[in-house]
Every structure is written in structure tokens, then in C-alpha cells.
Scaffold this motif. Structure first.
Motif, PDB file in Angstrom:
ATOM      1  N   TRP A 113       0.747  -1.200  -0.020  1.00 48.56           N
ATOM      2  CA  TRP A 113       0.000   0.000  -0.029  1.00 48.56           C
ATOM      3  C   TRP A 113       0.945   1.331  -0.034  1.00 48.56           C
ATOM      4  CZ3 TRP A 113      -0.280   2.634   4.920  1.00 48.56           C
ATOM      5  CH2 TRP A 113      -1.065   3.793   4.959  1.00 48.56           C
ATOM      6  N   TYR A 114       0.690   2.167  -0.963  1.00 54.53           N
ATOM      7  CA  TYR A 114       1.344   3.438  -1.055  1.00 54.53           C
ATOM      8  C   TYR A 114       1.051   4.372   0.325  1.00 54.53           C
ATOM      9  CZ  TYR A 114       3.218   7.999  -2.345  1.00 54.53           C
ATOM     10  OH  TYR A 114       3.800   9.176  -2.338  1.00 54.53           O
ATOM     11  N   SER A 115       1.886   4.126   1.374  1.00 57.28           N
ATOM     12  CA  SER A 115       1.847   4.623   2.434  1.00 57.28           C
ATOM     13  C   SER A 115       1.665   6.076   2.737  1.00 57.28           C
ATOM     14  CB  SER A 115       2.636   4.243   3.731  1.00 57.28           C
ATOM     15  OG  SER A 115       4.029   4.408   3.182  1.00 57.28           O
ATOM     16  N   LYS A 116       2.122   7.057   1.901  1.00 63.54           N
ATOM     17  CA  LYS A 116       2.079   8.248   1.768  1.00 63.54           C
ATOM     18  C   LYS A 116       0.819   8.688   1.265  1.00 63.54           C
ATOM     19  CE  LYS A 116       6.115   8.892   3.317  1.00 63.54           C
ATOM     20  NZ  LYS A 116       6.486   9.641   5.019  1.00 63.54           N
ATOM     21  N   GLY A 117      -0.091   7.937   1.005  1.00 62.52           N
ATOM     22  CA  GLY A 117      -1.284   8.116   0.042  1.00 62.52           C
ATOM     23  C   GLY A 117      -2.551   8.049   0.924  1.00 62.52           C
ATOM     24  N   VAL A 118      -3.616   7.782   0.179  1.00 63.13           N
ATOM     25  CA  VAL A 118      -4.996   7.622   0.957  1.00 63.13           C
ATOM     26  C   VAL A 118      -4.998   6.100   1.480  1.00 63.13           C
ATOM     27  CG1 VAL A 118      -7.341   7.504   0.409  1.00 63.13           C
ATOM     28  CG2 VAL A 118      -6.035   9.264  -0.495  1.00 63.13           C
ATOM     29  N   SER A 119      -5.615   5.891   2.559  1.00 64.89           N
ATOM     30  CA  SER A 119      -5.532   4.642   3.167  1.00 64.89           C
ATOM     31  C   SER A 119      -7.195   4.135   2.722  1.00 64.89           C
ATOM     32  CB  SER A 119      -5.757   4.619   4.580  1.00 64.89           C
ATOM     33  OG  SER A 119      -6.803   5.414   5.105  1.00 64.89           O
ATOM     34  N   PRO A 120      -7.095   2.633   2.651  1.00 58.64           N
ATOM     35  CA  PRO A 120      -8.291   2.180   1.833  1.00 58.64           C
ATOM     36  C   PRO A 120      -9.553   2.400   2.874  1.00 58.64           C
ATOM     37  CG  PRO A 120      -6.565   0.494   1.750  1.00 58.64           C
ATOM     38  CD  PRO A 120      -6.127   1.846   2.418  1.00 58.64           C
ATOM     39  N   GLY A 121     -10.390   2.965   2.172  1.00 57.26           N
ATOM     40  CA  GLY A 121     -11.775   3.401   2.918  1.00 57.26           C
ATOM     41  C   GLY A 121     -11.717   4.991   3.373  1.00 57.26           C
ATOM     42  N   GLU A 122     -10.657   5.647   2.953  1.00 59.91           N
ATOM     43  CA  GLU A 122     -10.592   7.176   3.115  1.00 59.91           C
ATOM     44  C   GLU A 122     -10.796   7.677   2.042  1.00 59.91           C
ATOM     45  OE1 GLU A 122      -7.209  10.320   4.621  1.00 59.91           O
ATOM     46  OE2 GLU A 122      -6.551   8.294   4.046  1.00 59.91           O
ATOM     47  N   LYS A 123     -11.411   8.913   1.915  1.00 59.12           N
ATOM     48  CA  LYS A 123     -11.710   9.847   1.068  1.00 59.12           C
ATOM     49  C   LYS A 123     -10.795   9.754  -0.140  1.00 59.12           C
ATOM     50  CE  LYS A 123     -13.938  13.869  -0.889  1.00 59.12           C
ATOM     51  NZ  LYS A 123     -14.536  15.346  -0.432  1.00 59.12           N
ATOM     52  N   GLY A 124     -10.771   9.684  -1.369  1.00 62.68           N
ATOM     53  CA  GLY A 124      -9.643   9.751  -2.206  1.00 62.68           C
ATOM     54  C   GLY A 124      -9.366   8.268  -3.117  1.00 62.68           C
ATOM     55  N   THR A 125      -8.378   8.140  -3.534  1.00 64.21           N
ATOM     56  CA  THR A 125      -7.894   7.048  -4.101  1.00 64.21           C
ATOM     57  C   THR A 125      -6.781   6.447  -3.525  1.00 64.21           C
ATOM     58  OG1 THR A 125      -8.509   8.312  -6.440  1.00 64.21           O
ATOM     59  CG2 THR A 125      -7.087   6.360  -6.338  1.00 64.21           C
ATOM     60  N   SER A 126      -6.982   5.298  -3.089  1.00 67.84           N
ATOM     61  CA  SER A 126      -6.024   4.438  -2.433  1.00 67.84           C
ATOM     62  C   SER A 126      -5.365   3.327  -3.433  1.00 67.84           C
ATOM     63  CB  SER A 126      -6.765   3.569  -1.421  1.00 67.84           C
ATOM     64  OG  SER A 126      -5.695   2.898  -0.567  1.00 67.84           O
ATOM     65  N   ILE A 127      -4.061   3.325  -3.310  1.00 65.23           N
ATOM     66  CA  ILE A 127      -3.307   2.311  -4.329  1.00 65.23           C
ATOM     67  C   ILE A 127      -2.725   1.123  -3.676  1.00 65.23           C
ATOM     68  CG2 ILE A 127      -1.174   2.408  -6.015  1.00 65.23           C
ATOM     69  CD1 ILE A 127      -3.423   4.046  -6.593  1.00 65.23           C
ATOM     70  N   ILE A 128      -3.277  -0.172  -4.066  1.00 62.63           N
ATOM     71  CA  ILE A 128      -2.830  -1.364  -3.506  1.00 62.63           C
ATOM     72  C   ILE A 128      -2.085  -2.043  -4.651  1.00 62.63           C
ATOM     73  CG2 ILE A 128      -3.496  -3.662  -2.542  1.00 62.63           C
ATOM     74  CD1 ILE A 128      -5.689  -2.037  -1.123  1.00 62.63           C
ATOM     75  N   ALA A 129      -0.775  -2.369  -4.572  1.00 65.21           N
ATOM     76  CA  ALA A 129      -0.256  -3.344  -5.570  1.00 65.21           C
ATOM     77  C   ALA A 129       0.298  -4.352  -5.036  1.00 65.21           C
ATOM     78  CB  ALA A 129       1.215  -2.304  -5.940  1.00 65.21           C
ATOM     79  N   GLY A 130       0.432  -5.439  -6.111  1.00 69.14           N
ATOM     80  CA  GLY A 130       0.976  -6.780  -5.798  1.00 69.14           C
ATOM     81  C   GLY A 130       1.555  -7.676  -6.812  1.00 69.14           C
ATOM     82  N   HIS A 131       2.405  -8.485  -6.717  1.00 67.92           N
ATOM     83  CA  HIS A 131       3.140  -9.218  -7.672  1.00 67.92           C
ATOM     84  C   HIS A 131       2.091 -10.165  -8.326  1.00 67.92           C
ATOM     85  CE1 HIS A 131       6.818  -7.389  -6.759  1.00 67.92           C
ATOM     86  NE2 HIS A 131       6.969  -7.675  -5.546  1.00 67.92           N
ATOM     87  N   VAL A 132       2.279 -10.407  -9.769  1.00 69.49           N
ATOM     88  CA  VAL A 132       1.431 -11.348 -10.141  1.00 69.49           C
ATOM     89  C   VAL A 132       2.426 -12.928 -10.300  1.00 69.49           C
ATOM     90  CG1 VAL A 132       2.369 -10.895 -12.553  1.00 69.49           C
ATOM     91  CG2 VAL A 132       0.401 -11.958 -12.533  1.00 69.49           C
ATOM     92  N   ASP A 133       3.539 -12.580 -10.180  1.00 66.85           N
ATOM     93  CA  ASP A 133       4.661 -13.820 -10.244  1.00 66.85           C
ATOM     94  C   ASP A 133       5.923 -13.202  -9.830  1.00 66.85           C
ATOM     95  OD1 ASP A 133       5.693 -12.918 -12.368  1.00 66.85           O
ATOM     96  OD2 ASP A 133       5.260 -14.548 -13.718  1.00 66.85           O
ATOM     97  N   THR A 134       6.819 -14.487  -9.226  1.00 66.25           N
ATOM     98  CA  THR A 134       8.197 -14.031  -8.969  1.00 66.25           C
ATOM     99  C   THR A 134       9.075 -15.139  -9.829  1.00 66.25           C
ATOM    100  OG1 THR A 134       8.274 -15.434  -7.163  1.00 66.25           O
ATOM    101  CG2 THR A 134       7.372 -13.254  -6.736  1.00 66.25           C
ATOM    102  N   THR A 135      10.407 -15.171  -9.448  1.00 64.63           N
ATOM    103  CA  THR A 135      11.117 -16.196 -10.093  1.00 64.63           C
ATOM    104  C   THR A 135      10.747 -17.582  -9.669  1.00 64.63           C
ATOM    105  OG1 THR A 135      12.787 -15.871  -8.286  1.00 64.63           O
ATOM    106  CG2 THR A 135      13.043 -14.534 -10.353  1.00 64.63           C
ATOM    107  N   THR A 136      10.005 -17.703  -8.749  1.00 64.46           N
ATOM    108  CA  THR A 136       9.828 -19.161  -8.116  1.00 64.46           C
ATOM    109  C   THR A 136       8.320 -19.636  -8.251  1.00 64.46           C
ATOM    110  OG1 THR A 136       9.382 -18.204  -5.873  1.00 64.46           O
ATOM    111  CG2 THR A 136      11.516 -18.807  -6.142  1.00 64.46           C
ATOM    112  N   SER A 137       7.480 -18.502  -8.270  1.00 60.91           N
ATOM    113  CA  SER A 137       6.138 -18.989  -8.312  1.00 60.91           C
ATOM    114  C   SER A 137       5.279 -18.069  -8.649  1.00 60.91           C
ATOM    115  CB  SER A 137       5.532 -19.832  -7.087  1.00 60.91           C
ATOM    116  OG  SER A 137       5.351 -18.877  -5.767  1.00 60.91           O
ATOM    117  N   ALA A 138       3.725 -18.494  -8.861  1.00 62.19           N
ATOM    118  CA  ALA A 138       2.849 -17.359  -9.085  1.00 62.19           C
ATOM    119  C   ALA A 138       2.688 -16.698  -7.727  1.00 62.19           C
ATOM    120  CB  ALA A 138       1.343 -18.108  -9.405  1.00 62.19           C
ATOM    121  N   ALA A 139       2.243 -15.465  -7.695  1.00 60.28           N
ATOM    122  CA  ALA A 139       2.152 -14.566  -6.673  1.00 60.28           C
ATOM    123  C   ALA A 139       0.748 -14.016  -6.230  1.00 60.28           C
ATOM    124  CB  ALA A 139       3.072 -13.458  -6.576  1.00 60.28           C
TER     125      ALA A 139
END
Length: 219
Positions: A113-139
Motif C-alpha cells: 500500500w502506498y503509505s504516503k497516500g490515501v488509506s483504503p476506506g478514506e476519501k480519495g484514491t488508495s493504491i494497492i499493488a501486488g506481484h503477479v509472479d516471481t522467479t519461483t511461483s505465482a504470486a
């Protein structure tokens, strides 16, 4: 590049994130972010109001009304039942290079979570990112492309509340034509963007060709 956390958040994360992936280094969403002059990630850090009273330990005695913006509070866990996601959060920050640091690639069940930005549930746009895979497996976001309009997910927060979201759309964008303003612009209501890589993996560029963005709002 990011605003101070004690002030209104007014800068979007740059997004050429690098992390180990198939065939070498890959970017998490790999597009340059245009930093807008007006509140890109926006957010108006909330204060506790009459909609909820807090007990010691962070639990709430009175849940927030459906769709009502919540105060600022760090997310602790993301749950997406449809794709069996049950993952803890790590805070993401802008690194010395001016780019958003990705979640550690060694943990495939972790979202950032972009911690300098909006938190999930707060007014505005919150950014949550995750990997689709890594060198070892799906993520964690390997099946994010299964989400459709009307699907629901939730974010547990440090203040004891759970923010519930409904998907508005799930869209894929070429990385060289990424709609930064649309994705990162401030919102008049509490919204979330779930972001990961998509498309083909380009071994010469060591990057995926597209990004998947899930648009959702608080319910």
C-alpha cells in the motif's frame, strides 16, 4: 516526490518498480506517473467523527455506515474471496530513485500500500499493488484478472474497522499508453486501485507488456 504524511497527500507514486520476476527483472506496473499539480492521490486525512467511537485496542463500538468515508488508518489485511486472496500488507514508499518501492518479492502472499497516500476506506484514491509472479511461483495477484464488475473484497484496518469494496471495472492497459491521470487522480469518494502486471512477458525488455487495474469503491 511524495507529500509529507502529516500534510494533504498531493503526489502520485512514480511506478517503474523493479522486482525479480520471470526471466530477470520486471516492473510491477512499469509506467511513468504524471505528477499532477492538483491532489493526484488527494485524500483528506479524516478525523474520528460521530459515526464511530473507538475502544481501547482499536475496535469500534459503532460500525461506519455503508459507503461512508473512514478516517485515515493503515490497512492490515486484504481479503478477496473470489480469487482466494488473504494477504497481509506492507507499506510502500518512494525510494531514493523517485520510484515506488515494490513489495518484497520473496514473499508471494503480500500486498503493498502506498503509505504516503490515501488509506483504503478514506476519501480519495488508495493504491494497492501486488506481484503477479516471481522467479519461483505465482504470486498474490496471479488471478486478479478474474475479478469483474460487482465482485467484492475487503480491507481490514489498524483501527479495527473493515472497509468493504465493490469492483466497478477491471481493465488492462499497454504500459506505453497507461492512463496515469485516470488511475491515480483524486476521487470524490473512497476508492481503491488494485494494480499488477499483465499481458505477455517480454524477455528482451525483462518486463510485462501491460498492466491490470481493478477500479473499486467503498460500499
Amino acid at each position: 516526490m511524495a507529500a509529507d504524511p502529516s500534510s494533504p497527500r498531493s503526489a502520485a507514486p512514480a511506478s517503474h518498480e523493479q522486482n525479480p520476476g520471470r526471466g530477470g527483472r520486471l516492473t510491477l506496473w512499469g509506467v511513468a506517473i504524471v505528477v499532477l499539480a492538483f491532489s493526484v492521490l488527494g485524500g483528506h486525512r479524516g478525523t474520528h467523527d460521530a459515526s464511530g467511537t473507538f475502544r481501547a485496542g482499536g475496535a469500534t463500538t459503532d460500525p461506519a455506515k455503508a459507503g461512508q468515508a473512514l478516517p485515515h488508518s493503515a490497512p492490515t489485511r486484504l481479503r478477496i474471496p473470489k480469487i482466494t486472496v488473504d494477504a497481509p500488507f506492507t507499506a510502500l514508499v518512494i525510494g531514493a530513485s523517485g520510484q515506488l518501492e515494490p513489495p518484497p518479492a520473496g514473499n508471494t502472499n503480500l500486498v503493498g500500500w502506498y503509505s504516503k497516500g490515501v488509506s483504503p476506506g478514506e476519501k480519495g484514491t488508495s493504491i494497492i499493488a501486488g506481484h503477479v509472479d516471481t522467479t519461483t511461483s505465482a504470486a498474490v495477484f496471479a488471478n486478479l484478472d478474474d475479478l469483474e464488475r460487482g465482485d467484492r473484497f475487503s480491507v481490514e484496518r489498524a483501527d479495527g474497522r473493515t472497509a468493504n469494496f465493490v469492483v466497478d471495472s477491471a481493465e488492462t492497459f499497454e504500459k506505453d499508453d497507461f492512463p496515469s491521470k485516470r488511475v491515480y487522480d483524486d476521487a470524490a469518494r473512497p476508492e481503491v486501485r488494485l494494480i499488477t502486471c499483465a499481458g505477455d512477458y517480454d524477455h528482451s525488455a525483462k518486463d510485462y507488456t501491460e498492466n491490470l487495474v481493478v477500479f473499486a469503491h467503498l460500499v
